[in-house]
Design an enzyme around this catalytic site. Structure first.
Site, PDB file in Angstrom:
ATOM      1  N   LYS A 169      11.009   3.882  -6.065  1.00 48.68           N
ATOM      2  CA  LYS A 169      11.811   4.089  -7.295  1.00 48.68           C
ATOM      3  C   LYS A 169      13.196   3.030  -6.912  1.00 48.68           C
ATOM      4  O   LYS A 169      13.707   2.503  -7.943  1.00 48.68           O
ATOM      5  CB  LYS A 169      12.361   5.357  -7.462  1.00 48.68           C
ATOM      6  CG  LYS A 169      11.423   6.414  -8.170  1.00 48.68           C
ATOM      7  CD  LYS A 169      12.113   7.493  -8.434  1.00 48.68           C
ATOM      8  CE  LYS A 169      12.530   8.406  -7.270  1.00 48.68           C
ATOM      9  NZ  LYS A 169      11.350   8.851  -6.207  1.00 48.68           N
ATOM     10  N   LYS A 185       7.633  -2.239   0.017  1.00 44.42           N
ATOM     11  CA  LYS A 185       7.337  -1.022   0.204  1.00 44.42           C
ATOM     12  C   LYS A 185       7.616  -0.310  -1.407  1.00 44.42           C
ATOM     13  O   LYS A 185       8.744  -0.396  -1.988  1.00 44.42           O
ATOM     14  CB  LYS A 185       8.341   0.212   0.857  1.00 44.42           C
ATOM     15  CG  LYS A 185       7.884   1.663   1.148  1.00 44.42           C
ATOM     16  CD  LYS A 185       8.825   2.386   1.756  1.00 44.42           C
ATOM     17  CE  LYS A 185       8.738   3.824   1.550  1.00 44.42           C
ATOM     18  NZ  LYS A 185       9.714   4.943   1.997  1.00 44.42           N
ATOM     19  N   LYS A 195      24.113   4.497   3.389  1.00 39.38           N
ATOM     20  CA  LYS A 195      25.333   4.554   2.347  1.00 39.38           C
ATOM     21  C   LYS A 195      26.663   3.945   3.016  1.00 39.38           C
ATOM     22  O   LYS A 195      27.126   3.396   2.247  1.00 39.38           O
ATOM     23  CB  LYS A 195      25.249   5.854   1.832  1.00 39.38           C
ATOM     24  CG  LYS A 195      25.612   5.717   0.421  1.00 39.38           C
ATOM     25  CD  LYS A 195      25.047   7.100  -0.331  1.00 39.38           C
ATOM     26  CE  LYS A 195      25.665   6.942  -1.891  1.00 39.38           C
ATOM     27  NZ  LYS A 195      25.174   7.823  -2.740  1.00 39.38           N
TER      28      LYS A 195
HETATM   29  P1  ADP Z   1      10.930   6.900  -3.436  1.00 39.71           P
HETATM   30  O1  ADP Z   1      11.123   5.912  -2.203  1.00 39.71           O
HETATM   31  O2  ADP Z   1      10.243   6.120  -4.709  1.00 39.71           O
HETATM   32  O3  ADP Z   1      12.337   7.344  -3.932  1.00 39.71           O
HETATM   33  P2  ADP Z   1      10.512   9.408  -2.393  1.00 39.71           P
HETATM   34  O4  ADP Z   1      11.676   8.788  -1.113  1.00 39.71           O
HETATM   35  O5  ADP Z   1      11.071  10.305  -3.249  1.00 39.71           O
HETATM   36  O6  ADP Z   1      10.226   8.028  -2.951  1.00 39.71           O
HETATM   37  O7  ADP Z   1       9.368   9.848  -1.514  1.00 39.71           O
HETATM   38  C1  ADP Z   1       8.641  10.994  -1.842  1.00 39.71           C
HETATM   39  C2  ADP Z   1       7.485  11.197  -0.865  1.00 39.71           C
HETATM   40  O8  ADP Z   1       6.691  10.056  -0.894  1.00 39.71           O
HETATM   41  C3  ADP Z   1       8.027  11.113   0.582  1.00 39.71           C
HETATM   42  O9  ADP Z   1       7.503  11.931   1.737  1.00 39.71           O
HETATM   43  C4  ADP Z   1       7.734   9.575   0.958  1.00 39.71           C
HETATM   44  O10 ADP Z   1       7.715   9.260   2.387  1.00 39.71           O
HETATM   45  C5  ADP Z   1       6.313   9.251   0.309  1.00 39.71           C
HETATM   46  N1  ADP Z   1       6.530   7.915  -0.226  1.00 39.71           N
HETATM   47  C6  ADP Z   1       7.190   7.326  -1.039  1.00 39.71           C
HETATM   48  N2  ADP Z   1       7.213   5.830  -1.228  1.00 39.71           N
HETATM   49  C7  ADP Z   1       6.035   5.841  -0.347  1.00 39.71           C
HETATM   50  C8  ADP Z   1       5.249   4.562  -0.120  1.00 39.71           C
HETATM   51  N3  ADP Z   1       5.603   3.241  -0.674  1.00 39.71           N
HETATM   52  N4  ADP Z   1       4.285   4.465   0.994  1.00 39.71           N
HETATM   53  C9  ADP Z   1       4.000   5.705   1.526  1.00 39.71           C
HETATM   54  N5  ADP Z   1       4.833   6.945   1.043  1.00 39.71           N
HETATM   55  C10 ADP Z   1       5.731   6.909   0.455  1.00 39.71           C
END
Ligand code: ADP
Ligand code: TRP
Length: 322
Positions: free
Chosen positions: A192, A189, A110
């Site tokens: 969100k 990847k 950030k």
């Molecule tokens: P986002 O990237 O959508 O904001 P989060 O950071 O809230 O998702 O992720 C919540 C959990 O899901 C974490 O433990 C993260 O490592 C896992 N996770 C999120 N996206 C992926 C992905 N594309 N592949 C594998 N694990 C993921």
């Protein structure tokens, strides 16, 4: 083993969350003493809409329970229902070097982008350390992007123990390697933040629409595609397919003469079938929110019991309680 993990209620869960994190939680509730919580305090670093935060929190509970989290096996609760955690956070912050947090990527990214960071984002890993240490957690299942935070928790626990005597259990992370990175509809990847997600509980029609929008390359249909393992559409299909289906799909790619539309239909069918029973379970739970609230309340009181013991141990160790 005491297993613990938290998941932020920042929106509806997507396939990446399921294969990268949630499925591990569910598996680990068997044969372990498992604690899982909805990290609404961490979510406050990004969500400033109270109604959305409330709704996301209930949705997260419904999703986790529908996907197989069993409250008679694992303790499920909301982070903010255990105030001992924020109290422990202060004790930990008092002995955490600035440099340790300055190196953490979520904050560093950030700042590098020139965005203003809040103190909450900066100290986010300390709250996370408190979450982990307060239950004497041994194993913390997380996605690969959270490894650094678990290492910070270990560092902080080690320093505290060194300064004040053995107080905390040193936690270890556990990453599910096989699905470490679920690709999104654009091949990056799934996240969100990239706007490339497919949600677990999307209505089948909406899910199909997103699947049909998955990007593909422009090689001619008839061309064999021996590099199928690098294709994100194939990778997504693999998550839902049986071994036999996967081998069949691999053979199709190697032979050529197929359209990506065909693969997308197969993916949508497989995903719909995969989540069908979870979907009906979720509808059942959503019709009985009082029961869901009772599960969270019971989880919080079980979590607080353990948290109170460890907090007192830490307070005594550092001299703020006699
Ligand atoms: P986002 O990237 O959508 O904001 P989060 O950071 O809230 O998702 O992720 C919540 C959990 O899901 C974490 O433990 C993260 O490592 C896992 N996770 C999120 N996206 C992926 C992905 N594309 N592949 C594998 N694990 C993921
Ligand atoms: N920061 C984690 C995430 O974004 C969520 C989380 C908060 C967590 N506290 C935790 C995960 C403690 C494991 C242990 O995914």
């Amino acid at each position: 083993m005491r297993v613990l993990s938290g998941i932020q209620p920042t929106g509806r869960f997507h396939w990446g969350n399921y294969f990268g994190a949630i499925r591990q939680y569910i598996d680990l509730q068997h044969g372990n003493d498992a604690y899982y919580f909805i990290a609404n305090l961490h979510a406050l670093t990004t969500i400033r809409d109270p109604a959305a935060l409330r709704q996301n929190t209930i949705d997260a509970a419904l999703d986790l329970l529908a996907l197989g989290l069993n409250p008679s096996k694992a303790v499920l609760f909301e982070q903010s229902d255990v105030p001992e955690v924020t109290e422990l956070t202060w004790l930990l912050m008092s002995i955490t070097p600035m440099g340790l947090l300055e190196r953490c990527v979520s904050y560093k990214d950030k700042v590098t982008k020139g965005l203003a960071a809040d103190v909450g984002l900066f100290t986010y890993p300390v709250l996370m350390a408190a979450d982990i240490l307060i239950y004497d957690s041994e194993i913390v299942p997380v996605g690969a992007d959270q490894i650094q935070h678990i290492e910070v928790a270990r560092d902080i626990a080690g320093s505290f123990n060194h300064l004040f005597g053995e107080t905390f259990v040193l936690p270890k992370y556990k990453v599910l390697e096989s699905s470490a990175k679920v690709p999104g509809t654009d091949g990056e990847k799934m996240s969100k933040s990239y706007n490339n997600t497919i949600e677990i509980f999307d209505e089948p029609k909406a899910m199909r629409k997103k699947v049909m929008r998955i990007t593909t390359d422009s090689r001619p249909m008839e061309q064999p595609k021996p590099d199928y393992e690098n294709d994100h559409l194939y990778q997504l299909y693999s998550l839902f397919a049986t071994d036999a289906q996967r081998n069949e799909m691999a053979a199709l790619y190697q032979k050529g003469n197929f359209g990506y539309g065909q693969v997308k239909t197969a993916l949508a069918d497989a995903a719909e079938q995969f989540f069908a029973s979870f979907r009906s379970k979720r509808a059942e739970l959503a019709a009985d929110l009082l029961k869901v609230q009772a599960i969270l309340t019971d989880g919080a009181s079980r979590a607080r019991k353990k948290a109170g013991e460890v907090l007192l141990r830490a307070q005594k160790a550092c001299g703020v309680k006699r």
